[in-house]
Design a protein around this motif. Structure first.
Motif, mmCIF file in Angstrom:
data_model
loop_
_atom_site.group_PDB
_atom_site.id
_atom_site.type_symbol
_atom_site.label_atom_id
_atom_site.label_comp_id
_atom_site.label_asym_id
_atom_site.label_seq_id
_atom_site.Cartn_x
_atom_site.Cartn_y
_atom_site.Cartn_z
ATOM 1 N N UNK A 313 56.380 -18.382 -3.042
ATOM 2 C CA UNK A 313 56.483 -19.516 -3.969
ATOM 3 C C UNK A 313 56.725 -20.820 -3.227
ATOM 4 N N UNK A 314 57.416 -20.728 -2.090
ATOM 5 C CA UNK A 314 57.876 -21.964 -1.446
ATOM 6 C C UNK A 314 57.134 -22.320 -0.160
ATOM 7 N N UNK A 315 56.390 -21.383 0.423
ATOM 8 C CA UNK A 315 55.753 -21.677 1.704
ATOM 9 C C UNK A 315 54.231 -21.664 1.589
ATOM 10 N N UNK A 316 53.598 -22.824 1.796
ATOM 11 C CA UNK A 316 52.128 -22.851 1.738
ATOM 12 C C UNK A 316 51.495 -21.986 2.827
ATOM 13 N N UNK A 317 52.066 -22.019 4.037
ATOM 14 C CA UNK A 317 51.510 -21.212 5.119
ATOM 15 C C UNK A 317 51.500 -19.748 4.731
ATOM 16 N N UNK A 375 50.833 -24.810 8.974
ATOM 17 C CA UNK A 375 52.008 -24.688 9.836
ATOM 18 C C UNK A 375 51.898 -25.599 11.060
ATOM 19 N N UNK A 379 53.451 -30.137 12.712
ATOM 20 C CA UNK A 379 54.245 -30.110 13.942
ATOM 21 C C UNK A 379 53.567 -30.898 15.051
ATOM 22 N N UNK A 384 54.969 -34.796 7.796
ATOM 23 C CA UNK A 384 54.824 -33.796 6.728
ATOM 24 C C UNK A 384 53.504 -33.991 5.998
ATOM 25 N N UNK A 385 53.042 -32.930 5.319
ATOM 26 C CA UNK A 385 51.898 -33.085 4.420
ATOM 27 C C UNK A 385 52.308 -34.067 3.324
ATOM 28 N N UNK A 387 51.319 -34.368 0.193
ATOM 29 C CA UNK A 387 51.350 -33.990 -1.211
ATOM 30 C C UNK A 387 51.370 -32.482 -1.396
ATOM 31 N N UNK A 388 52.419 -31.978 -2.069
ATOM 32 C CA UNK A 388 52.478 -30.546 -2.373
ATOM 33 C C UNK A 388 51.434 -30.193 -3.431
ATOM 34 N N UNK A 391 48.098 -29.355 -1.994
ATOM 35 C CA UNK A 391 48.110 -28.037 -1.340
ATOM 36 C C UNK A 391 47.919 -26.951 -2.390
ATOM 37 N N UNK A 392 48.573 -27.140 -3.551
ATOM 38 C CA UNK A 392 48.433 -26.137 -4.617
ATOM 39 C C UNK A 392 46.999 -26.112 -5.154
ATOM 40 N N UNK A 476 63.516 -32.591 8.075
ATOM 41 C CA UNK A 476 62.746 -33.569 7.317
ATOM 42 C C UNK A 476 63.521 -34.868 7.259
#
Lengths: 482, 63
Positions: A313-317, A375, A379, A384-385, A387-388, A391-392, A476
């Motif tokens: 639920x919480x990690x896109x990778x 991931x 780095x 950071x990306x 927009x979440x 990604x969804x 972050x």
């Protein structure tokens, strides 16, 4: 892009963290360029895919220009995806993983970025030649022969970089991912050179040429994309959830059995063809033996993930990587079973095979590369990306698109095969039957392309550093200007 | 034809020999000995076992 060494490092971080940041920064130029190029080819390949897919149910679509005919667009789609998107993303991930696993800076800081340029020009030249009608006509090797020299040079540099990192490594243990990566980096040039020599040497003709062709094509997936994909999974799953691989000895068994068995499987593409029966049987036995590495990998990843599925639920990778790892199990089981003569009798020459191929290259490998990109890139860019939500969109559009693609064509392909084996059904009736499913394929292609555009938009913004600044691998901090 | 055979056999022997050599090297240098330490070799003090290292942007509980 500024050179990696010129940037001051944030102070007050523990020693090992500092070195991880240094390693990531040494990869920045080369790996980001490889990934950004890969994304550009992904968009080009998606466009070509849509054209080819629409032509399957609407043959008159853009059929007036000879360079847009199906016979050119389809191999151009395959080649841009394999050599542009898949291989370039694969090389980017491979170099970063090797630097991290050996805990050394990425070597050859001048030569490696040059390989990105050469690789891009080689793929561009090859694609233009295919669209001009100069394809070699050999599947997976449609690029003109001279492309080999350029990609061969790049691979030689990548081999040197890999060996240098391994020789300089600061870790005594060779992690399982490194085995896979070394396999990939040494096997691919071997395959490619031999594939081109065997298909271009005038002495190799007829069925021998077909056998060489499919030995090559199958092994590009089996000994180039698969090891890179599995190396990624073996690093990303434990690293993201913070838990070592469940059974490390199974993971090593998986590598060695893959190394022994995978390269035998290619001739299962020619079941029913006019080859010596033993040659096809060897391919079938090789495919059956693949159950060993596949089951070890599947069991291992599942048991590593057990109790940690809530992180999806919480990690896109993790989302992309776990979907990819599950697809690996499905596609490999399906592949082994399809290699049985009784199954192949129905599935051969149908859309079922197309669905299977996409499950391998897309649902497994491409999704794995998406996961790795989520991931690695923040780095490297220290950002950071942005927009979440995007990604969804990327995740759901590609996942649903792929599911629709696979289910539709697998079902239609199987029915198509059964109908073709029934002499009482006229061929045109079968063509009519498949039409709605070809439309569903185009719809799936549109969904996947929506996902790719979202991904490209995210990568573009990341490279422009439009996102919160990322200081340290997990810290972050809001950038003042953002 | 001779050249084609030469290329095939040279590559085949090279690939086979390198695999055997790699396996022998791995056994000799103890790569197959301590599996627990091997599996944990990707973790360190900065990112130890138990630390989740990825989350959607702006949604993670970063330490």
């Amino acid at each position: 892009m500024t050179p990696a060494v010129a940037q001051p490092l944030p102070e007050g971080l523990p020693g090992d963290r500092l070195s991880r940041i240094q390693i990531d920064r040494s990869c920045r130029q080369t790996v980001v360029w490889y990934m950004v190029s890969a994304v550009a080819w992904l968009l080009a390949g998606s466009l070509l895919a849509l054209l080819a897919s629409i032509k399957m149910h609407t043959p008159g679509f853009l059929a007036d220009a000879d360079w847009l005919t199906f016979g050119r667009v389809r191999p151009a789609h395959l080649s841009t995806m394999i050599y542009g998107w898949g291989s370039m993303a694969g090389v980017g991930v491979l170099l970063w993983l090797q630097a991290r696993l050996s805990r050394v800076r990425l070597p050859l800081p001048l030569l490696l970025p040059v390989t990105v340029v050469i690789w891009n020009l080689a793929v561009l030249y090859g694609t233009v030649r295919i669209l001009q009608g100069a394809s070699t006509g050999i599947e997976w090797l449609e690029f003109p022969v001279e492309v080999l020299a350029f990609i061969g040079f790049c691979m030689a540099v990548i081999i040197v970089a890999s060996v240098l990192m391994f020789v300089r490594r600061q870790v005594k243990h060779t992690y399982v991912s490194q085995w896979y990566l070394f396999g990939a980096v040494l096997w691919f040039p071997f395959l490619y050179i031999l594939g081109v020599v065997l298909s271009e040497a005038g002495d190799v003709r007829g069925v021998a040429k077909a056998a060489a062709n499919w030995w090559f094509a199958h092994n590009v997936l089996g000994l180039w994309f698969t090891p890179i994909g599995l190396a990624t999974a073996y690093y990303m799953i434990p690293k993201v959830i913070g838990r070592p691989v469940h059974s490390y000895h199974l993971s090593l068994l998986g590598f060695w059995t893959l190394a022994i068995f995978y390269n035998w499987a290619g001739t299962h593409h020619l079941i029913g063809g006019p080859l010596p029966a033993w040659l096809v049987t060897v391919g079938i036995v090789g495919s059956m033996m693949m159950f060993i590495p596949v089951i070890t990998v599947a069991v291992n990843h599942h048991l590593t993930m057990a109790g940690n599925f809530h992180h999806l639920r919480t990690s896109p990778t993790l989302r992309f990587v776990v979907v990819a790892a599950m697809s690996y199990t499905v596609v490999s089981f399906q592949g082994s079973l399809t290699a049985l003569r009784a199954v192949n009798e129905v599935s051969h020459f149908t859309h079922y095979t197309i669905a299977h191929a996409h499950l391998g290259v897309y649902a497994f490998f491409t999704m794995m590369m998406f996961g790795a990109a989520y991931y690695i890139l923040p780095r490297l860019m220290n950002t950071e990306w942005h927009s979440a939500r995007w990604i969804r969109v990327h995740f759901w559009a590609t996942s649903l698109g792929m599911a629709l693609y696979w289910l539709g064509l697998t079902w239609a392909g199987w029915r198509q095969g059964e109908m073709m084996n029934d002499p009482n059904i006229p061929f045109l009736a079968i063509v009519e039957y498949t039409k709605p499913w070809l439309h569903s394929r185009s719809l799936a292609g549109v969904l996947m392309t929506i996902g790719h555009v979202s991904f490209a938009w995210l990568v573009w913004n990341l490279v422009r550093q439009r996102g919160a600044a990322l200081i340290g691998p997990t810290l972050l901090k809001r950038r003042k200007s953002a | 034809m001779f050249l084609v055979y030469l290329v095939i056999w040279a590559f085949t022997l090279l690939a086979g020999a390198s695999a055997v050599w790699a396996l022998a090297w791995a056994v000799q240098t103890g790569q197959f000995r301590d599996f627990r330490a091997g599996a944990a070799s990707i973790f360190d003090e900065g990112e130890p076992v138990g630390r989740v290292t990825d989350a959607f942007p702006g949604e993670g509980k970063h330490p």
